[in-house]
Design a protein around this motif. Sequence first.
Motif, mmCIF file in Angstrom:
data_model
loop_
_atom_site.group_PDB
_atom_site.id
_atom_site.type_symbol
_atom_site.label_atom_id
_atom_site.label_comp_id
_atom_site.label_asym_id
_atom_site.label_seq_id
_atom_site.Cartn_x
_atom_site.Cartn_y
_atom_site.Cartn_z
ATOM 1 N N ARG A 48 0.824 -1.212 0.000
ATOM 2 C CA ARG A 48 0.000 0.000 0.000
ATOM 3 C C ARG A 48 0.859 1.263 0.000
ATOM 4 O O ARG A 48 0.615 2.196 -0.771
ATOM 5 C CB ARG A 48 -0.943 0.004 1.199
ATOM 6 N N ASN A 49 1.875 1.308 0.865
ATOM 7 C CA ASN A 49 2.735 2.490 0.882
ATOM 8 C C ASN A 49 3.502 2.643 -0.429
ATOM 9 O O ASN A 49 3.723 3.760 -0.906
ATOM 10 C CB ASN A 49 3.717 2.431 2.054
ATOM 11 N N VAL A 50 3.916 1.523 -1.005
ATOM 12 C CA VAL A 50 4.618 1.577 -2.292
ATOM 13 C C VAL A 50 3.757 2.300 -3.322
ATOM 14 O O VAL A 50 4.223 3.191 -4.045
ATOM 15 C CB VAL A 50 4.945 0.155 -2.788
ATOM 16 N N LEU A 51 2.490 1.932 -3.377
ATOM 17 C CA LEU A 51 1.592 2.483 -4.387
ATOM 18 C C LEU A 51 1.198 3.927 -4.082
ATOM 19 O O LEU A 51 1.249 4.795 -4.960
ATOM 20 C CB LEU A 51 0.346 1.604 -4.488
ATOM 21 N N LEU A 52 0.807 4.189 -2.833
ATOM 22 C CA LEU A 52 0.336 5.535 -2.494
ATOM 23 C C LEU A 52 1.461 6.561 -2.585
ATOM 24 O O LEU A 52 1.265 7.673 -3.090
ATOM 25 C CB LEU A 52 -0.269 5.541 -1.090
ATOM 26 N N ILE A 53 2.630 6.197 -2.086
ATOM 27 C CA ILE A 53 3.764 7.121 -2.167
ATOM 28 C C ILE A 53 4.185 7.311 -3.619
ATOM 29 O O ILE A 53 4.521 8.421 -4.049
ATOM 30 C CB ILE A 53 4.941 6.607 -1.318
ATOM 31 N N GLY A 54 4.144 6.233 -4.399
ATOM 32 C CA GLY A 54 4.560 6.325 -5.798
ATOM 33 C C GLY A 54 3.715 7.297 -6.601
ATOM 34 O O GLY A 54 4.245 8.156 -7.317
ATOM 35 N N VAL A 55 2.394 7.183 -6.492
ATOM 36 C CA VAL A 55 1.531 8.085 -7.263
ATOM 37 C C VAL A 55 1.649 9.516 -6.741
ATOM 38 O O VAL A 55 1.597 10.486 -7.516
ATOM 39 C CB VAL A 55 0.068 7.593 -7.248
ATOM 40 N N THR A 56 1.855 9.665 -5.437
ATOM 41 C CA THR A 56 2.054 11.003 -4.869
ATOM 42 C C THR A 56 3.354 11.616 -5.371
ATOM 43 O O THR A 56 3.432 12.823 -5.643
ATOM 44 C CB THR A 56 2.058 10.933 -3.334
ATOM 45 N N ALA A 57 4.379 10.791 -5.525
ATOM 46 C CA ALA A 57 5.665 11.285 -6.024
ATOM 47 C C ALA A 57 5.542 11.813 -7.448
ATOM 48 O O ALA A 57 6.161 12.825 -7.800
ATOM 49 C CB ALA A 57 6.708 10.176 -5.955
ATOM 50 N N VAL A 58 4.756 11.145 -8.279
ATOM 51 C CA VAL A 58 4.549 11.638 -9.646
ATOM 52 C C VAL A 58 3.894 13.016 -9.600
ATOM 53 O O VAL A 58 4.303 13.943 -10.311
ATOM 54 C CB VAL A 58 3.686 10.649 -10.457
ATOM 55 N N TRP A 59 2.881 13.160 -8.745
ATOM 56 C CA TRP A 59 2.221 14.465 -8.604
ATOM 57 C C TRP A 59 3.228 15.517 -8.129
ATOM 58 O O TRP A 59 3.235 16.650 -8.629
ATOM 59 C CB TRP A 59 1.059 14.348 -7.619
#
Length: 295
Positions: free
Chosen positions: A179-190
């Motif tokens: 979950r953290n992998v995915l949520l942090i990843g999409v936030t990083a793109v933003w």
Amino acid sequence: MAPRSAAEVEQALARLQRQRPLDEAGLVFYALGAQLVAVDVEIVVAEKALVPRRVGHRPASLRRRPLCVYWVVSRPGPRRTVRRVAVLASGGLDSGVLIADIAGEAKVFPIYVEAGLAWEDGEKYALRVFLDALNDTNVQPLTSLELPLRRLYGEHWSTTGEGVPDYGAPDSAVYLPGRNVLLIGVTAVWCALHDIGMIAIGSLDANPFPDATPSFLEGYGRLLSRALAHEIEVVAPYGRLQKSDLIARFAALPLHLTLTCMAPREGKHCGACNKCRERQEAFRHAGVEDRTQYA
């Protein structure tokens, strides 16, 4: 040293920026609580870094090398916001406190990632109510991103709302893989698209999961930085604290408006899940009245 003209200050700042990223210099300016009126470009090495007082985490870029302090001549003045931080917000107590805390030092961009989990309607409502009550000019409007996980997790209690880990379930029962992998990843793109270089999450010391460890967060930040060609640091300022510590320190905040529940009922905590137990125990340990509404 006599105060210099605005043009001289701008030239000095330009030289500083070429020598070291300006955001690191900005940390020093704010830590000094100063309104900048003049700059001496001679550099000295500090024995220890000056970082925002309440963020409580020294970013990896500052750990890798000593921070240079730029001597300034200053006079008292209004607080200057020198940093922009994205906070991964869930509507829960930990991330709510984190938003309020960092907003004392920086401009905060709350990010909520909609993943299609069963409790999200309650979380989003609680988060908006909490941010409205906070009413801090350093907190920017909520940004919602979408990353559907229903197909990935399938018929799981997190997507169906059925069989949610109950009051006595161990913390390991609430693990959502990656979950953290995915949520942090999409936030990083933003963040890369909006020129923001730090993501803060509200993980606590009690978090037992592999994607919340300091080594993972630091390494993931480096990986994201390379992948996005944009410097990103992922920090967990409360990584050595318990929920009861946050409650005791920030009891003046409207903590009762946050939502820490996996099965909310009409805007109220269910009072019967693992997360509700964690919340109730934390208030008891902190010695603070729990004003949370339970069903």
